[in-house]
Write a protein that holds these residues in place. Structure first.
Motif, PDB file in Angstrom:
ATOM      1  N   ARG A 650       0.576  -1.082  -0.131  1.00 40.94           N
ATOM      2  CA  ARG A 650       0.125  -0.413   0.133  1.00 40.94           C
ATOM      3  C   ARG A 650       1.038   1.421   0.503  1.00 40.94           C
ATOM      4  O   ARG A 650       1.908   1.584   0.393  1.00 40.94           O
ATOM      5  CB  ARG A 650      -0.955   0.152   1.630  1.00 40.94           C
ATOM      6  CG  ARG A 650      -1.212  -1.048   0.726  1.00 40.94           C
ATOM      7  CD  ARG A 650      -2.889  -0.629   0.488  1.00 40.94           C
ATOM      8  NE  ARG A 650      -4.111  -1.628   0.575  1.00 40.94           N
ATOM      9  CZ  ARG A 650      -5.017  -1.801   0.423  1.00 40.94           C
ATOM     10  NH1 ARG A 650      -5.621  -0.467   0.236  1.00 40.94           N
ATOM     11  NH2 ARG A 650      -5.798  -2.237  -0.005  1.00 40.94           N
ATOM     12  N   SER A 651       0.440   2.178  -0.705  1.00 39.78           N
ATOM     13  CA  SER A 651       1.275   3.511  -0.786  1.00 39.78           C
ATOM     14  C   SER A 651       1.567   4.145   0.258  1.00 39.78           C
ATOM     15  O   SER A 651       0.241   4.635   0.936  1.00 39.78           O
ATOM     16  CB  SER A 651       1.051   4.030  -2.594  1.00 39.78           C
ATOM     17  OG  SER A 651       1.770   6.025  -2.006  1.00 39.78           O
ATOM     18  N   ALA A 652       2.115   4.172   1.030  1.00 34.28           N
ATOM     19  CA  ALA A 652       2.607   4.952   2.274  1.00 34.28           C
ATOM     20  C   ALA A 652       1.599   7.207   1.600  1.00 34.28           C
ATOM     21  O   ALA A 652       1.083   7.184   3.205  1.00 34.28           O
ATOM     22  CB  ALA A 652       3.610   5.186   2.831  1.00 34.28           C
ATOM     23  N   LEU A 653       1.688   7.544   0.546  1.00 36.67           N
ATOM     24  CA  LEU A 653       1.295   8.445   0.334  1.00 36.67           C
ATOM     25  C   LEU A 653       0.608   9.206  -0.863  1.00 36.67           C
ATOM     26  O   LEU A 653       1.025   8.274  -1.440  1.00 36.67           O
ATOM     27  CB  LEU A 653       2.843   9.841   0.657  1.00 36.67           C
ATOM     28  CG  LEU A 653       3.184   9.904   1.594  1.00 36.67           C
ATOM     29  CD1 LEU A 653       4.934  10.913   2.098  1.00 36.67           C
ATOM     30  CD2 LEU A 653       2.545  10.629   3.154  1.00 36.67           C
ATOM     31  N   THR A 654       0.297  10.261  -1.020  1.00 39.01           N
ATOM     32  CA  THR A 654      -0.742  10.338  -2.350  1.00 39.01           C
ATOM     33  C   THR A 654       1.007  11.260  -3.377  1.00 39.01           C
ATOM     34  O   THR A 654       1.339  11.971  -2.864  1.00 39.01           O
ATOM     35  CB  THR A 654      -1.256  11.083  -2.636  1.00 39.01           C
ATOM     36  OG1 THR A 654      -2.748  10.613  -2.486  1.00 39.01           O
ATOM     37  CG2 THR A 654      -1.416  11.544  -4.282  1.00 39.01           C
ATOM     38  N   TYR A 655       1.594  10.403  -4.749  1.00 41.83           N
ATOM     39  CA  TYR A 655       2.777  11.997  -5.174  1.00 41.83           C
ATOM     40  C   TYR A 655       2.238  11.723  -6.776  1.00 41.83           C
ATOM     41  O   TYR A 655       1.481  10.992  -7.474  1.00 41.83           O
ATOM     42  CB  TYR A 655       3.546  10.207  -5.489  1.00 41.83           C
ATOM     43  CG  TYR A 655       4.504   9.694  -3.885  1.00 41.83           C
ATOM     44  CD1 TYR A 655       5.582  10.432  -3.210  1.00 41.83           C
ATOM     45  CD2 TYR A 655       4.466   9.078  -3.352  1.00 41.83           C
ATOM     46  CE1 TYR A 655       6.191   9.949  -2.387  1.00 41.83           C
ATOM     47  CE2 TYR A 655       4.419   8.210  -2.222  1.00 41.83           C
ATOM     48  CZ  TYR A 655       5.494   9.550  -1.803  1.00 41.83           C
ATOM     49  OH  TYR A 655       6.619   8.997  -0.921  1.00 41.83           O
ATOM     50  N   GLY A 656       2.564  13.120  -7.115  1.00 46.22           N
ATOM     51  CA  GLY A 656       2.340  13.695  -8.031  1.00 46.22           C
ATOM     52  C   GLY A 656       3.738  14.690  -8.592  1.00 46.22           C
ATOM     53  O   GLY A 656       4.045  15.514  -7.668  1.00 46.22           O
ATOM     54  N   VAL A 657       2.996  15.017  -9.584  1.00 45.80           N
ATOM     55  CA  VAL A 657       4.127  16.675  -9.797  1.00 45.80           C
ATOM     56  C   VAL A 657       2.304  17.797 -10.117  1.00 45.80           C
ATOM     57  O   VAL A 657       1.028  17.868 -10.573  1.00 45.80           O
ATOM     58  CB  VAL A 657       4.325  15.983 -11.310  1.00 45.80           C
ATOM     59  CG1 VAL A 657       5.739  15.321 -11.061  1.00 45.80           C
ATOM     60  CG2 VAL A 657       3.870  15.815 -12.433  1.00 45.80           C
ATOM     61  N   ASN A 719      10.363  18.057 -10.036  1.00 47.20           N
ATOM     62  CA  ASN A 719       9.773  18.583  -8.479  1.00 47.20           C
ATOM     63  C   ASN A 719       8.988  17.673  -8.741  1.00 47.20           C
ATOM     64  O   ASN A 719       7.713  17.295  -9.054  1.00 47.20           O
ATOM     65  CB  ASN A 719       9.904  20.128  -8.120  1.00 47.20           C
ATOM     66  CG  ASN A 719       9.738  20.726  -7.878  1.00 47.20           C
ATOM     67  OD1 ASN A 719      11.836  20.331  -7.770  1.00 47.20           O
ATOM     68  ND2 ASN A 719      10.450  22.212  -7.881  1.00 47.20           N
ATOM     69  N   ILE A 720       8.629  16.767  -7.352  1.00 51.30           N
ATOM     70  CA  ILE A 720       7.516  16.460  -6.822  1.00 51.30           C
ATOM     71  C   ILE A 720       7.194  16.453  -5.402  1.00 51.30           C
ATOM     72  O   ILE A 720       7.774  16.798  -4.586  1.00 51.30           O
ATOM     73  CB  ILE A 720       7.970  14.714  -6.820  1.00 51.30           C
ATOM     74  CG1 ILE A 720       8.932  13.697  -7.794  1.00 51.30           C
ATOM     75  CG2 ILE A 720       6.743  13.399  -6.149  1.00 51.30           C
ATOM     76  CD1 ILE A 720       9.977  12.446  -7.686  1.00 51.30           C
ATOM     77  N   TYR A 721       5.825  16.082  -5.303  1.00 47.91           N
ATOM     78  CA  TYR A 721       4.826  16.651  -4.513  1.00 47.91           C
ATOM     79  C   TYR A 721       4.274  16.029  -3.503  1.00 47.91           C
ATOM     80  O   TYR A 721       3.915  14.591  -4.779  1.00 47.91           O
ATOM     81  CB  TYR A 721       3.631  17.369  -5.493  1.00 47.91           C
ATOM     82  CG  TYR A 721       4.223  18.578  -4.967  1.00 47.91           C
ATOM     83  CD1 TYR A 721       4.451  20.057  -4.617  1.00 47.91           C
ATOM     84  CD2 TYR A 721       4.744  19.477  -6.780  1.00 47.91           C
ATOM     85  CE1 TYR A 721       5.979  20.952  -5.370  1.00 47.91           C
ATOM     86  CE2 TYR A 721       6.015  20.217  -7.022  1.00 47.91           C
ATOM     87  CZ  TYR A 721       6.041  21.336  -5.900  1.00 47.91           C
ATOM     88  OH  TYR A 721       6.136  22.104  -6.991  1.00 47.91           O
TER      89      TYR A 721
END
Length: 793
Positions: A650-657, A719-721
């Protein structure tokens, strides 16, 4: 033993084949070939349109030339996204990702990015189409920096509008020409599978290091005999009555910062220093917690030694890892009667599952500095999550290897394994209670033939380890003797403070719910003497004045603590652990848990075992290995032998740009409106890669394609957020923060065909214990160095 990346050699071979045997026609066809639909369990339905050279259909596109803006008729079913970055950099993304939830078909899924689609007739582009394609765009990357990019006076290409339509699967042809083109998908598979397979072909022993907050150790297993796991030989020194299969996580450096000793030796040598010398030498203990507690972790993070001196944290961790590396290699050489080199070993380092990506990367950086692994061969080191390692080990235990529990039914066959009573679909929880943190994870056994484990709930927990009991004891001392004196004593008599904590550790381990006798904690002579000098009264008088009912003074120079006093020190920490376990058990998505495995060094505490069984023993069966403190270490070895055993996480966080999208009135907020070249755009739109608590399987890929603005560009930085929310719309929202950078290094990729646009396909994998990224230059079919840096925000 050399360790080249074999897939790079394969990429170069295929590039040469394209150049020599097929030529420009195949390369042009290559740029118009589409890839297949890929999917993962409960995860992503992804399709990447790898073409940047399609003859589009059906929309009006605005281009810019020397005479001004013109309209060029284009036919397309989808929109094309051009990305403009800092310093005039213009990148273009052709990846289209479709998020598919369980039970949802791909046609009704949400399109989170845009893509070109080729006309049914195929074919090469006309000169007009090529010009229009190079200028078309409907979006923009945010916060992109480059080296060697366009100059300030260059004008970025203007964005245009376009409709977005859902994607459908594409059927690949099987012509002889396409068989040559399809070599790219093989290259992509080789590039992404190398993380799992490359090192297994070169090592013949797995060494796992359980790097704990309070105690650390290592174990190993030879590939020729994977069922035999060897714990490191017992250490000299140590505390009376304590098994020394692990050593204290303590490090002693000389006044100049050179390595002196680690473990018991560091503790004993520091204790034997003269009081004046302790002010010059640097002693570190429990320093692992800085990686969890520091929210602004970076490569320059510093640690504070016992003498108050600051020292680079990466150096401290590197010294510790180098000690274990050298010790393990020497022991392996002694046992195998042959020289074992570092290249012969696959290394595994355990970390808490609740650690974020920066902390995991920091451990890897320390391993690089320790000489444990090379940056050119990162697959030699695996990062194992502590509760996962324990989960792998506990399933292989036999019932007679568990701590007896009178409240649970005894198995008919004590020699039977726990796994024998488990069937596909069974669920269980692992509670890892260590010195610094507590990790909880829930696994489910998968159906055959794949088997393996599936994570049902993202890792949870917090800083509820055994050091919480130590902190409660320190608070007790503050209340009795005064916080000013305790701080002064720690600073002026650091060796005496270490002695006091060692004495308490022994008593802490002996605390039991069934013990009625008082526990005596020895106070060092330096403590008694220093208190009398500074306060002008005796320790005994201070204890009487404090008014503590359950703490007395012993004439033998000890604090006499009743069982009630000791339980009060444990209670705050135990309450947090039990509360966290109950919270997870009550979640609907993990209903039906049958077993609970309690592991970790703190789990040796009879008080913790009793409290947890009393709280949840009626709803789940609590199982505790007899070697509870070594469960993670042994499981980490098993993980090194089979890294794919946990198949879904399971992904611990939401990731994106961040990107730009066409502005829609009534949908987008007015403050996000920007106008470029007459086109209205919504800025700061969050383009999601993966969402928090989303199931992601090993091998699931998130793909994006980028094109540099000019041929001379040397790298691309994006950059990744990240966020703990799953409903992010804009990168400027609360709880959204920049967490890292994606960098593509273009200096090593050979690109000499000037007339053609350069497309770099980037693949990110979120299903491993670390986020991985690879990139391939589609035209030349060669790999591009790609990295994600979470320590340089």
């Amino acid at each position: 033993m050399s360790s080249p990346r074999k897939y790079e050699v394969e990429l170069e071979r295929r590039s040469s084949f394209l150049n020599q045997q097929v030529g420009e026609k195949a390369r042009a066809k290559f740029r118009t070939t589409e890839t297949n639909v890929m999917s993962g369990p409960d995860a992503l339905q992804l399709r990447l349109d790898s073409s940047m050279s399609r003859a589009p259909q059906g929309r009006t596109n605005h281009t810019e030339n020397g005479r001004g803006l013109q309209e060029t008729a284009l036919n397309t079913h989808e929109s094309f996204l051009s990305l403009h970055g800092a310093e005039g950099l213009s990148l273009e993304i052709c990846g289209a990702s479709v998020m598919r939830r369980p039970g949802e078909n791909v046609q009704s899924a949400e399109v989170t990015n845009t893509s070109f689609q080729a006309p049914e007739t195929g074919g090469l582009r006309t000169e007009q189409q090529e010009q229009a394609l190079q200028m078309a765009s409907t979006g923009e990357w945010r916060d992109i920096s480059t080296e060697g990019g366009p100059s300030d006076h260059e004008t970025p290409r203007s964005p245009t509008s376009g409709a977005v339509a859902p994607l459908s699967p594409i059927k690949a042809t099987t012509s002889q020409e396409d068989q040559v083109i399809q070599t790219f998908s093989e290259v992509l598979d080789k590039s992404n599978s190398s993380n799992q397979n490359a090192s297994s072909e070169q090592h013949f022993v797995v060494v796992a290091i359980d790097f704990g907050t309070t105690f650390s150790g290592y174990a190993f297993s030879f590939l020729r005999n994977p069922d035999s796991i060897h714990i490191m030989r017992k250490w000299e020194g140590g505390d009376p009555g304590v098994t020394n299969q692990k050593v204290p996580t303590t490090l002693l450096l000389t006044p100049t910062g050179q390595f002196h000793s680690f473990g018991f030796a560091a503790r004993d040598n520091y204790h034997d220093l003269e009081p004046g010398e302790t002010k010059r030498w640097m002693y570190f203990e429990r320093f692992k917690m800085v990686l969890h507690a520091n929210t602004d972790l970076h490569k320059g993070t510093q640690l504070t030694a016992s003498n108050g001196k600051l020292w680079p944290a990466v150096d401290v961790f590197a010294h510790a890892l180098r000690f274990f590396k050298d010790h393990a290699l020497q022991e392996l050489t002694d046992q195998s009667c042959t020289q074992i080199n570092n290249d012969d070993v696959r290394w595994v380092i355990t970390v808490p599952a609740i650690w974020r990506q920066p902390a995991k990367q920091f451990m890897r950086e320390a391993a690089y500095k320790a000489g444990m692994v090379s940056r050119d061969y990162p697959e030699q080191l695996l990062i194992a999550l502590e509760p996962e390692a324990a989960s792998i080990y506990c399933r292989q235990l036999r019932y007679h290897q568990l701590v007896a529990d009178s409240s649970s039914p005894q198995p008919a066959a004590p020699q039977a394994t726990v796994a024998a009573d488990m069937a596909a679909g069974d669920r269980y929880m692992v509670v890892d209670c260590g010195g610094g943190t507590v990790d909880l994870t829930v696994h489910q056994l998968e159906e055959e033939p794949q088997g393996g484990l599936k994570e049902l709930h993202k890792a949870s927990g917090g800083p509820y380890g055994s050091i919480g009991v130590d902190e409660a004891f320190e608070q007790l001392l503050n209340n009795i003797f005064g916080s000013d004196f305790i701080e002064q004593f720690k600073r002026k008599r650091p060796a005496g403070w270490v002695d006091l904590l060692i004495a308490f550790e022994a008593r802490k381990r002996a605390a039991s719910p069934h013990k009625a006798n008082p526990l005596n904690v020895s106070l060092p002579f330096s403590f008694i003497d220093y208190f009398k000098r500074t306060k002008g009264s005796s320790v005994e008088a201070a204890i009487r004045r404090s008014g503590y009912k359950y703490v007395k003074w012993s004439s033998q120079g000890m604090l006499r603590m009743s069982p009630e006093a000791m339980r009060e020190l444990f209670l705050p920490t135990l309450s947090k652990i039990v509360g966290q376990v109950i919270t997870v058990l009550q979640k609907p998505d993990v209903a039906g848990i049958k077993y609970l495995f309690l592991v970790g060094g703190f789990s040796e505490s009879p008080l913790l075992q009793h409290e947890l069984r009393a709280a949840v023993g009626q709803s789940v069966r609590v199982m505790i290995p007899q070697d509870v403190g070594l469960s993670i270490l042994k499981g980490a070895v098993l993980f090194g032998l089979d890294p794919a055993v946990v198949r879904v996480r399971r992904s611990a966080l939401t990731y994106g740009v961040g990107i730009l999208n066409k502005f829609v009135y009534g949908k987008h907020p007015p403050e996000k409106l920007i106008i470029k070249d007459g086109i209205e755009w919504c800025t700061d739109v969050f383009d999601t890669f993966v969402t928090v608590d989303q199931s992601v399987a090993i091998g699931d890929r998130v793909m994006r394609s980028y094109t540099p603005a000019k041929h001379s560009q040397t790298n691309i930085v994006i950059n990744i957020y990240c966020s703990e929310r799953d409903d992010i719309q804009y990168i400027t929202e609360p709880q959204v923060q920049k967490c890292g950078t994606l960098k593509l290094d273009l200096t090593r990729s050979d690109y000499t065909v000037a007339p053609h646009r350069r497309e770099l396909q980037t693949t990110m994998q979120f299903g491993d214990t670390e986020i991985r990224v690879t990139a391939v230059d589609i035209l030349t079919c060669t790999s591009v160095k790609a990295t994600i840096d979470f320590l340089n925000k």
